[in-house]
Design a protein around this motif. Structure first.
Motif, PDB file in Angstrom:
ATOM      1  N   ALA A   2      26.172   9.763 -38.304  1.00 44.90           N
ATOM      2  CA  ALA A   2      25.935   8.354 -38.623  1.00 44.90           C
ATOM      3  C   ALA A   2      27.228   7.559 -38.530  1.00 44.90           C
ATOM      4  CB  ALA A   2      25.343   8.224 -40.022  1.00 44.90           C
TER       5      ALA A   2
ATOM      6  N   ASP B 217      19.646  -0.898 -38.280  1.00 45.76           N
ATOM      7  CA  ASP B 217      20.483   0.261 -38.045  1.00 45.76           C
ATOM      8  C   ASP B 217      20.121   1.433 -38.946  1.00 45.76           C
ATOM      9  OD1 ASP B 217      21.757  -1.347 -36.296  1.00 45.76           O
ATOM     10  OD2 ASP B 217      23.568  -1.633 -37.482  1.00 45.76           O
TER      11      ASP B 217
ATOM     12  N   ARG C 186      20.835   5.787 -38.611  1.00 41.11           N
ATOM     13  CA  ARG C 186      21.793   6.398 -39.532  1.00 41.11           C
ATOM     14  C   ARG C 186      21.111   7.503 -40.340  1.00 41.11           C
ATOM     15  NH1 ARG C 186      25.981   2.587 -40.640  1.00 41.11           N
ATOM     16  NH2 ARG C 186      26.079   3.088 -42.844  1.00 41.11           N
TER      17      ARG C 186
ATOM     18  N   ASP D 296      26.156  12.845 -42.159  1.00 42.03           N
ATOM     19  CA  ASP D 296      26.116  11.481 -42.680  1.00 42.03           C
ATOM     20  C   ASP D 296      27.405  10.737 -42.372  1.00 42.03           C
ATOM     21  OD1 ASP D 296      28.037  12.198 -44.569  1.00 42.03           O
ATOM     22  OD2 ASP D 296      26.654  12.234 -46.253  1.00 42.03           O
ATOM     23  N   ALA D 297      27.479   9.491 -42.831  1.00 40.32           N
ATOM     24  CA  ALA D 297      28.603   8.628 -42.486  1.00 40.32           C
ATOM     25  C   ALA D 297      29.927   9.127 -43.042  1.00 40.32           C
ATOM     26  CB  ALA D 297      28.330   7.205 -42.983  1.00 40.32           C
TER      27      ALA D 297
ATOM     28  N   THR E 163      20.362  11.249 -38.367  1.00 41.53           N
ATOM     29  CA  THR E 163      21.447  12.106 -37.922  1.00 41.53           C
ATOM     30  C   THR E 163      21.577  13.338 -38.808  1.00 41.53           C
ATOM     31  OG1 THR E 163      23.030  10.846 -39.244  1.00 41.53           O
ATOM     32  CG2 THR E 163      22.738  10.185 -36.952  1.00 41.53           C
TER      33      THR E 163
END
Length: 660
Positions: free
Chosen positions: A522, A532, A536, A542-543, A539
């Protein structure tokens, strides 16, 4: 005030008390821009005017980012607690409510104005303290985004403050980011094409592999593997943020295929432009060559998506445009032939350093959707015929994938089935009896949360049936299917992990030859637009870089299934939420089974049709979840077990005899 003086003022305002916050490294560095470093005695003392504190990233090691300042000094910053931001110039007329902005000259004596845009004419800015102030007339406005450390790639230009690193984007009329291709000035008198042209974007160059893992034998052995990712090189959903190290992650996951979409497709307008007289420029393959080199260094096969995005009259290759049926069919065909010839590995006009040929080429991405294709299905068919002929002329062994022509309609298009019918009807009329594709791409994404999986499977079967009927009506035999994008939508991470296995197994059991999950990691930005969220969410990472349960489920899946004989894969059972898929792996059967029936588990009898099997090992598809592996004895050639929503792997426990 000129734009350059405004930027200089901004830099001065943002860099007070900067230099004491940076830790110099030992040893001088050569200056970056040809200006020798001033001796310490000549530098202004603290409190005096300072030049803008600009630097370029050299490398990132753990929590430390190493920089080289504009005067050649080496600096180190610790990332912990440091804000990472990106500033890019924006036309005030293009602002939308909720965006975070910085106005360097926010008002007389007040310093910079920072906050979120509030709706109004003219727009207003709400500061962190709750004050609402009008946007000064004629002010320089900078968009402000939070970014992740992945954006700090070598060569990135940054502005330093005591509490932040700010990546500098040129934006409209601004400086060009490092590595971006040059942009020529617009042609005088050429009108803009607002309906087809999108704003210019900054595209990072693909990274260079830090280690070379290329293995020719492994590349050949993985050609039949169905496992891979769509846009693994991008941080979903930020098409200008490069996912550093995605090759290493894909190797760890056992994934072998990748396809690049959106900004990073093999787009005509990103390779070729128009000169000042309206003629055709030469091809610029630098970005695509870098992508191929990096992928092959990690044993990743590419499925390039060829898009007929028309080269811009201005020659701005960085300006995106919606693909359409080519006006100049000869120029488009020449581009396709040149692309395939460069990467076919035949020794003629190949990319320097090419190590393995690219054998599969897709033509357009989700063209049934108006946001990705200007025209109808008949226009797409004409373009596919052109591309197919050009691909085969360059490489007779290449395989052609026709872009998705049957979809759910959630793009807002009027009638997806009509698009599909127009596509096949035009092929039937103009293809001369030859099927101009080897595979059909059918994506399986976007389902709203809460829709029962049984309904999702039924929808996919409807699309497949529609495709086969439309093809047969025009004299074409059914073609194998691929899914260059697929993903489910789940709020719960355990549900997502289960869905990763289910979707792959169901697609493979339905005859799909390639199944690319829609996104690897993400994007780090927070507060992005609501659209978005989906990409996100799906995935595997994660971010913040955390590997979700779906990551581990994917890895276990490739460990169990990669290397199977895909021609013998069968969907044994698909009724009322109960699904059983049979694989044949390493001379023995392997089944994946689950039940999505409401109300909990369901008692099921599953035949094991293979000689020599007396006992079956039952194992959860989710590592560290569910009951421990157990062994069941066959009764009358079958096992009985309770199935629930968690997929199970069923494999022989002990040696077996293979069947022809």
């Amino acid at each position: 005030m000129t734009p350059s003086s405004r930027l200089a003022t901004l830099a001065l305002l943002l860099t007070s008390q900067l230099l004491p916050a940076c830790t110099p490294e030992s040893g001088p560095r050569p200056p970056l821009w040809g200006r020798p470093a001033a001796p310490m005695a000549e530098r202004p003392a603290q409190g005096q005017a300072q030049r803008p504190a600009m630097a370029r990233v050299e490398r990132v090691e753990g929590e430390r980012v190493h920089l080289v300042s504009a005067d050649g000094r080496a600096l180190t910053r610790t990332l912990g607690g440091l804000r990472l931001l990106r500033h890019s110039r924006v036309d005030p007329a293009a602002l939308t409510p909720g965006e975070r902005v910085v106005v360097p000259q926010g008002g007389a004596g007040r310093g910079p104005l920072r906050g979120r845009v509030v709706a109004g004419t003219p727009p207003r800015i709400e500061t962190p303290g709750g004050e609402t102030r009008p946007l000064p007339t004629g002010a320089l406005v900078l968009r402000e985004h939070e970014i992740g450390r992945d954006a700090l790639t070598p060569g990135t230009r940054v502005r330093l403050t005591p509490n932040a690193l700010i990546v500098v984007d040129g934006g409209p009329g601004g400086a060009r980011p490092p590595g971006a291709p040059s942009v020529r000035p617009a042609l005088a008198g050429v009108p803009a094409r607002a309906a087809t042209q999108r704003p210019t974007v900054s595209l990072p160059m693909p990274e260079t592999a830090s280690e070379d893992h290329f293995d020719r034998a492994r590349m050949r052995a993985s050609l039949d593997s169905p496992f891979g990712f769509f846009d693994p090189n991008m941080l979903r959903f930020r098409h200008t943020s490069w996912n550093q190290g995605y090759g290493e992650t894909m190797r760890a996951l056992g994934a072998h295929w990748a396809s690049q979409g959106a900004t990073f497709a093999f787009s005509w307008n990103l390779v070729q432009g128009r000169d000042a007289d309206g003629g055709w420029d030469g091809y610029d393959w630098s970005r695509l060559d870098a992508l191929v080199r990096y992928s092959q260094a990690n044993n990743i096969h590419l499925v390039p998506i060829l898009t007929a995005s028309p080269p811009q009259p201005t020659g701005q290759r960085m300006a995106r445009s919606i693909p359409r049926k080519p006006d100049d069919t000869a120029a488009y065909s020449a581009f396709v032939r040149a692309a395939v010839e460069r990467y076919d590995g035949d020794g003629r006009a190949d990319m320097p350093g090419l190590r393995a040929p690219i054998r599969r080429w897709a033509v357009e991405n989700e063209p049934y959707a108006k946001r990705y294709w200007q025209g109808d299905g008949a226009d797409l068919a004409d373009t596919l015929i052109l591309a197919h002929r050009a691909i085969r002329a360059a490489d007779p062994d290449a395989e052609v994938i026709a872009g998705m022509v049957r979809g759910p309609g959630w793009h807002g298009d009027t009638d997806p089935r009509r698009f599909m019918d127009a596509f096949f009807d035009r092929l039937g009329a103009r293809a001369g009896g030859e099927r101009p594709y080897d595979y059909l791409d059918q994506h399986w994404i976007g389902t709203a949360p809460g829709v029962a999986l049984e309904r999702q499977y039924a929808e996919l079967r409807t699309w497949i049936d529609d495709l086969e009927r439309a093809a047969a009506r025009n004299g074409f035999a059914p073609a194998p299917l691929v899914a260059l994008e697929h993903a489910g939508r789940h709020q719960d991470e355990r549900d997502q992990a289960e869905d990763v296995v289910k979707r792959h197994a169901y697609l493979l059991g339905s005859g799909f030859r390639l199944t690319l999950w829609s996104g690897l990691r993400a994007a780090p930005e927070r507060g992005a637009s609501p659209g978005d969220g989906y990409f996100r969410q799906v995935t595997l990472i994660d971010a913040d870089g955390r590997r979700k349960p779906a990551y581990h489920a994917y890895r276990r899946m490739t460990e169990r299934l990669d290397g199977c004989d895909w021609r013998r894969t069968r969907l044994l059972r698909d009724e009322r939420g109960l699904v059983v898929v049979r694989f044949h792996c390493h001379d023995a059967p392997l089944l994946v089974a689950w039940s999505d029936r409401p109300g909990g588990s369901a008692a099921v009898r599953i035949p094991i049709e293979h000689p020599g099997v007396a006992r079956v090992r039952v194992e959860s598809a989710l590592p560290d979840s569910g009951p421990s592996p157990r062994t069941l004895a066959l009764e009358d050639g079958a096992i009985r077990l309770d199935l629930d929503a968690t997929p199970r792997y069923l494999s022989p426990d002990g040696p077996t005899g293979d069947t022809p």
